[in-house]
Write a protein that holds these residues in place. Structure first.
Motif, PDB file in Angstrom:
ATOM      1  N   ARG A 130       0.835  -1.202   0.000  1.00 52.62           N
ATOM      2  CA  ARG A 130       0.000   0.000   0.000  1.00 52.62           C
ATOM      3  C   ARG A 130       0.869   1.251   0.000  1.00 52.62           C
ATOM      4  N   ARG A 131       1.921   1.226   0.783  1.00 57.77           N
ATOM      5  CA  ARG A 131       2.818   2.386   0.846  1.00 57.77           C
ATOM      6  C   ARG A 131       3.446   2.658  -0.517  1.00 57.77           C
ATOM      7  N   SER A 132       3.827   1.609  -1.242  1.00 58.01           N
ATOM      8  CA  SER A 132       4.425   1.790  -2.573  1.00 58.01           C
ATOM      9  C   SER A 132       3.408   2.384  -3.544  1.00 58.01           C
ATOM     10  N   LEU A 133       2.122   1.985  -3.430  1.00 57.44           N
ATOM     11  CA  LEU A 133       1.091   2.559  -4.295  1.00 57.44           C
ATOM     12  C   LEU A 133       0.860   4.042  -3.970  1.00 57.44           C
ATOM     13  N   THR A 223      -6.892   7.254 -11.156  1.00 54.19           N
ATOM     14  CA  THR A 223      -8.142   6.634 -10.701  1.00 54.19           C
ATOM     15  C   THR A 223      -7.908   5.184 -10.284  1.00 54.19           C
ATOM     16  N   PHE A 224      -7.117   4.471 -11.090  1.00 55.21           N
ATOM     17  CA  PHE A 224      -6.788   3.077 -10.753  1.00 55.21           C
ATOM     18  C   PHE A 224      -6.069   2.997  -9.410  1.00 55.21           C
ATOM     19  N   LEU A 225      -5.063   3.869  -9.182  1.00 56.36           N
ATOM     20  CA  LEU A 225      -4.317   3.844  -7.921  1.00 56.36           C
ATOM     21  C   LEU A 225      -5.215   4.182  -6.736  1.00 56.36           C
ATOM     22  N   ASP A 226      -6.100   5.160  -6.911  1.00 52.33           N
ATOM     23  CA  ASP A 226      -7.020   5.519  -5.824  1.00 52.33           C
ATOM     24  C   ASP A 226      -7.913   4.343  -5.454  1.00 52.33           C
ATOM     25  N   GLU A 227      -8.398   3.618  -6.457  1.00 52.50           N
ATOM     26  CA  GLU A 227      -9.258   2.469  -6.187  1.00 52.50           C
ATOM     27  C   GLU A 227      -8.488   1.356  -5.478  1.00 52.50           C
ATOM     28  N   GLU A 228      -7.249   1.110  -5.914  1.00 49.00           N
ATOM     29  CA  GLU A 228      -6.443   0.058  -5.285  1.00 49.00           C
ATOM     30  C   GLU A 228      -6.078   0.420  -3.852  1.00 49.00           C
ATOM     31  N   ILE A 229      -5.713   1.668  -3.622  1.00 50.62           N
ATOM     32  CA  ILE A 229      -5.369   2.107  -2.274  1.00 50.62           C
ATOM     33  C   ILE A 229      -6.574   1.989  -1.354  1.00 50.62           C
TER      34      ILE A 229
END
Length: 335
Positions: A130-133, A223-229
């Motif tokens: 999560r930190r890397s994302l 948007t993809f990163l926000d959803e994954e986080i």
């Protein structure tokens, strides 16, 4: 020297092979195994047949992890820092390395690194991912800012958050072909509505097709990163439910937010018996320099990379004591 473990094994681990040296009262036995799962199971069976009790291996990249996962339930498995078990310079082979580790283990000269149990290791991996994302998200936001500067769009001079609700609406409109600064400024929300004249000036630029394509790609990536986080936040929160009270206690420290508290807990766990004192924990977390003394020369060495989650504690808010200046305990972190 005194024999501490009569039946022990030293492993020299590589990506494709692992060399095992077993020492028993009958002598030494050495075999080489592949790192494929079936071969590692054969290694475990062989160690069981020889009634081995303790197994030690170097912390070689990530290659030790599957071996440790397989052996930890049936043997006293140890992962050791390679810097602490350097052999005498000379001819070096995989077999000699395995023998050296086994001999050190036999006489109790190896200090095991701190390896938490499997659930905590998995939680630690999840939190670090999560930190890397989150770091990647920051890079994407910086890239968006560079594209906007290339088009002479000064949105960041007016809006605090370029990718907030208002900023994203404006950026998406630019991608869709809207060029009128007044129309873009009308998309402002909240307190940003009071800055519409400044927005109109800031949104006057020269956006071409290439920059629209870049913005479109970056916004989709964001948007993809926000959803994954968000998905990882939910999973971490679910796994942290048994430790909610502890997290609340950690958050009482100045500068510690929810994510920082989760990172600290994932790294050190809840069992503080492994750290004899607060100074030892601060040293392990790389919050203070190491002190090296040779004759009359005293040298402070760089403490190394800070353990994730502890950064807010170094800001030293009012009333918070400074970290201790001597590293008196250096357990290893390799997971």
């Amino acid at each position: 020297m005194q024999v501490v473990y009569e039946r022990c094994c030293g492993l020299d681990v590589h990506k494709e092979t692992v060399v095992a040296c077993v020492i028993t009262p009958r002598g030494k036995e050495i075999q080489t195994f592949s790192t494929m799962t079936n071969n590692l199971l054969e290694l475990a069976d062989w160690l069981s047949e020889l009634e081995v009790t303790h197994v030690a291996m170097e912390s070689t990249g990530v290659f030790w992890k599957p071996i440790y996962n397989l052996l930890e339930s049936d043997f006293e498995a140890m992962v050791v820092n390679a810097q602490h078990i350097k052999a005498v310079p000379g001819r070096k082979t995989d077999v000699k390395d395995a023998e050296w580790i086994a001999e050190l283990l036999q006489h109790g000269l190896i200090r095991a690194s701190f390896i938490p149990d499997r659930p905590q290791r998995e939680l630690r991996g999840l939190v670090r991912y999560r930190r890397s994302l989150i770091h990647q998200r920051g890079q994407v936001v910086n890239r968006i800012q560079k594209v906007l500067e290339g088009a002479n769009i000064k949105l960041s001079s007016v809006a605090t958050d370029v990718v907030g609700a208002s900023g994203r609406a404006m950026l998406q409109a630019m991608v869709n072909g809207t060029e009128d600064p007044k129309a873009l400024a009308e998309m402002a929300k909240g307190r940003l509505k009071n800055k519409r004249p400044e927005l109109e000036e800031a949104l006057k630029g020269l956006v071409n097709d290439h920059q629209r394509m870049m913005l479109d790609s970056l916004l989709r990536h964001l948007t993809f990163l926000d959803e994954e986080i968000e998905r990882l936040d939910a999973e971490v929160a679910r796994r942290m439910l048994p430790f909610e009270e502890t997290i609340q206690h950690v958050m009482e420290m100045p500068g510690m937010g929810r994510r920082n508290a989760e990172e600290v807990l994932a790294e050190i766990g809840t069992d503080m018996s492994r750290f004899p004192s607060a100074n030892h924990l601060a040293s392990w977390a790389k919050m203070c320099p190491a002190i090296t003394k040779a004759r009359e020369n005293v040298k402070a060495e760089a403490p190394g990379m800070l353990i994730p989650g502890f950064a807010p504690l170094l800001s030293k808010p009012p009333g918070l004591q400074a970290a201790p200046k001597r590293r008196i305990f250096q357990p290893n972190i390799v997971a």
